[in-house]
Scaffold this active site. Sequence first.
Site, short mmCIF file in Angstrom:
data_model
loop_
_atom_site.label_atom_id
_atom_site.label_comp_id
_atom_site.label_asym_id
_atom_site.label_seq_id
_atom_site.Cartn_x
_atom_site.Cartn_y
_atom_site.Cartn_z
N HIS A 95 -3.00 6.74 2.66
CA HIS A 95 -3.47 5.42 2.27
C HIS A 95 -4.87 5.20 2.86
O HIS A 95 -5.13 5.49 4.02
CB HIS A 95 -2.50 4.34 2.77
CG HIS A 95 -3.01 2.95 2.55
ND1 HIS A 95 -3.62 2.56 1.38
CD2 HIS A 95 -3.01 1.86 3.37
CE1 HIS A 95 -3.97 1.29 1.49
NE2 HIS A 95 -3.61 0.84 2.68
N ASN A 145 -10.22 -0.63 0.82
CA ASN A 145 -8.77 -0.57 0.74
C ASN A 145 -8.31 -1.21 -0.57
O ASN A 145 -8.42 -2.42 -0.76
CB ASN A 145 -8.17 -1.32 1.94
CG ASN A 145 -6.65 -1.34 1.94
OD1 ASN A 145 -6.01 -0.99 0.94
ND2 ASN A 145 -6.06 -1.75 3.05
N CYS A 150 0.82 -1.23 0.00
CA CYS A 150 0.00 0.00 0.00
C CYS A 150 0.84 1.27 0.00
O CYS A 150 0.32 2.36 -0.15
CB CYS A 150 -0.96 -0.01 1.18
SG CYS A 150 -1.86 -1.54 1.30
N1 ACO Z 1 -17.82 -7.93 11.45
C1 ACO Z 1 -18.10 -8.10 12.75
N2 ACO Z 1 -17.19 -8.43 13.68
C2 ACO Z 1 -15.92 -8.55 13.25
C3 ACO Z 1 -15.55 -8.39 11.92
C4 ACO Z 1 -16.56 -8.07 11.00
N3 ACO Z 1 -16.32 -7.87 9.68
N4 ACO Z 1 -14.22 -8.59 11.80
C5 ACO Z 1 -13.76 -8.86 13.02
N5 ACO Z 1 -14.79 -8.85 13.91
C6 ACO Z 1 -14.74 -9.10 15.35
C7 ACO Z 1 -13.49 -9.81 15.79
O1 ACO Z 1 -13.66 -11.21 15.65
C8 ACO Z 1 -13.38 -9.39 17.24
O2 ACO Z 1 -14.29 -10.17 18.01
P1 ACO Z 1 -13.90 -10.62 19.50
O3 ACO Z 1 -13.74 -9.35 20.27
O4 ACO Z 1 -15.07 -11.44 19.90
O5 ACO Z 1 -12.62 -11.38 19.36
C9 ACO Z 1 -13.91 -7.96 17.24
O6 ACO Z 1 -14.68 -7.83 16.02
C10 ACO Z 1 -12.82 -6.92 17.28
O7 ACO Z 1 -11.82 -7.25 16.31
P2 ACO Z 1 -10.52 -6.40 16.10
O8 ACO Z 1 -9.71 -7.02 15.02
O9 ACO Z 1 -9.86 -6.14 17.41
O10 ACO Z 1 -11.20 -5.03 15.60
P3 ACO Z 1 -10.53 -3.65 15.27
O11 ACO Z 1 -11.27 -2.58 15.93
O12 ACO Z 1 -9.03 -3.70 15.43
O13 ACO Z 1 -10.83 -3.47 13.71
C11 ACO Z 1 -9.69 -3.70 11.62
C12 ACO Z 1 -10.32 -4.42 12.79
C13 ACO Z 1 -10.77 -2.90 10.91
C14 ACO Z 1 -9.09 -4.71 10.67
C15 ACO Z 1 -8.60 -2.73 12.12
O14 ACO Z 1 -7.78 -3.40 13.05
C16 ACO Z 1 -7.74 -2.18 11.02
O15 ACO Z 1 -8.19 -1.42 10.17
N6 ACO Z 1 -6.43 -2.51 11.03
C17 ACO Z 1 -5.51 -1.97 10.06
C18 ACO Z 1 -5.66 -2.62 8.74
C19 ACO Z 1 -4.79 -1.92 7.74
O16 ACO Z 1 -4.53 -0.74 7.87
N7 ACO Z 1 -4.31 -2.56 6.72
C20 ACO Z 1 -3.48 -1.80 5.79
C21 ACO Z 1 -2.53 -2.57 5.18
S1 ACO Z 1 -3.31 -3.70 4.09
C22 ACO Z 1 -2.23 -4.00 2.80
O17 ACO Z 1 -1.08 -3.74 2.87
C23 ACO Z 1 -2.86 -4.60 1.59
#
Ligand code: ACO
Length: 313
Positions: free
Chosen positions: A232, A262, A108
């Site tokens: 990004h 994304n 990215c």
């Molecule tokens: N719908 C509902 N619940 C979900 C979903 C979903 N789609 N996905 C995960 N959950 C649940 C999880 O299982 C977890 O449940 P639990 O608490 O019972 O274990 C809960 O939601 C919280 O999950 P987290 O992963 O802690 O949620 P978070 O607030 O961190 O959000 C996310 C997740 C959106 C992926 C975030 O961490 C994020 O954006 N991270 C950065 C990603 C990124 O920037 N990537 C860029 C690089 S990608 C590349 O290079 C191609």
Amino acid sequence: MGARITGWASAVPPTVVTNADLEARLDTNDAWITERTGIRARHVGGVTSALTVESGRRAMAMAGVDPASVDLLVLSTTTPDQVVPATSSSVHHELGLSGAAFDLNAACAGFVYALVVADSLLGSGFRRALVIGSDALSAITDQQDRSTAVLFADGAGALVVEGGGPEPLLLAQDLGVDGSAARLIYSDRGGYMVMEGREVYRRAVRIVVESVGRVLEQAKVKLDDIAVFAPHQANLRIIEAVNARLGFPMEKTAVVLDRTGNTSSGSIPLALVAAAEQGRLRDGDLVLLSGFGAGMTWASAIARWGAPPGRPA
Ligand code: ACO
């Protein structure tokens, strides 16, 4: 050697998947996706070469350049159509370009890497470059995995950059990688994307804030001098957290992830092109770009926006 942006365009595949569509087939819901990511819809089902060709052709038409006069194509992608040869070779042929073409993979952060590489090659003999960020992440995303299917999508953005002229294209650049974090985001050959979202989130905010600080310092530019910040487009919460730490306003930040998801290499140019199409960028404006991604890579730059020849904005 100076260089100047003279054309821009983006491309997304026609198929749109909304949060409601995902809610119907996965254990997720619109409220979770919107609150945690800011994404409401995304385009999927694309092919990297086709998105690249479409955005490149339209950017060259805008710049009014003969494709045969473009002697450099730098294509940033993590989702090439095939392993060998590089996707840029078929794109080069289809668009009727001349000179050199190659793919570059810095995830990215790749579009900013590509812009920096193209700028430096324009300074050593190349005349006119097409710089494209293009990815079809939907092809390497498990559509049954709610942790990634809600995030990753397809899109491309292209810039035409002409060598010469009095002003430099880039005022500063900061490229880097921390390979010790390589397993935080990966897709093994033939496999799907796997990501430790929470850890990526934590690192992303820190990396972007530090990297932006370095380019501002290098360019001796204040945040007030930046017309548009194109970060990004991974997660609206990351962008908001970065802006809060930098003290930069959301009104001057380009955000398209609500409708694109994304798109990896496509994300920064999609955001830039949207800002230009909304009339938020004028000839000579300073734009701040910052990406981070699998690797983990990062890249920031401060660039001077341009205009098509004979049509200063
Ligand atoms: N719908 C509902 N619940 C979900 C979903 C979903 N789609 N996905 C995960 N959950 C649940 C999880 O299982 C977890 O449940 P639990 O608490 O019972 O274990 C809960 O939601 C919280 O999950 P987290 O992963 O802690 O949620 P978070 O607030 O961190 O959000 C996310 C997740 C959106 C992926 C975030 O961490 C994020 O954006 N991270 C950065 C990603 C990124 O920037 N990537 C860029 C690089 S990608 C590349 O290079 C191609």
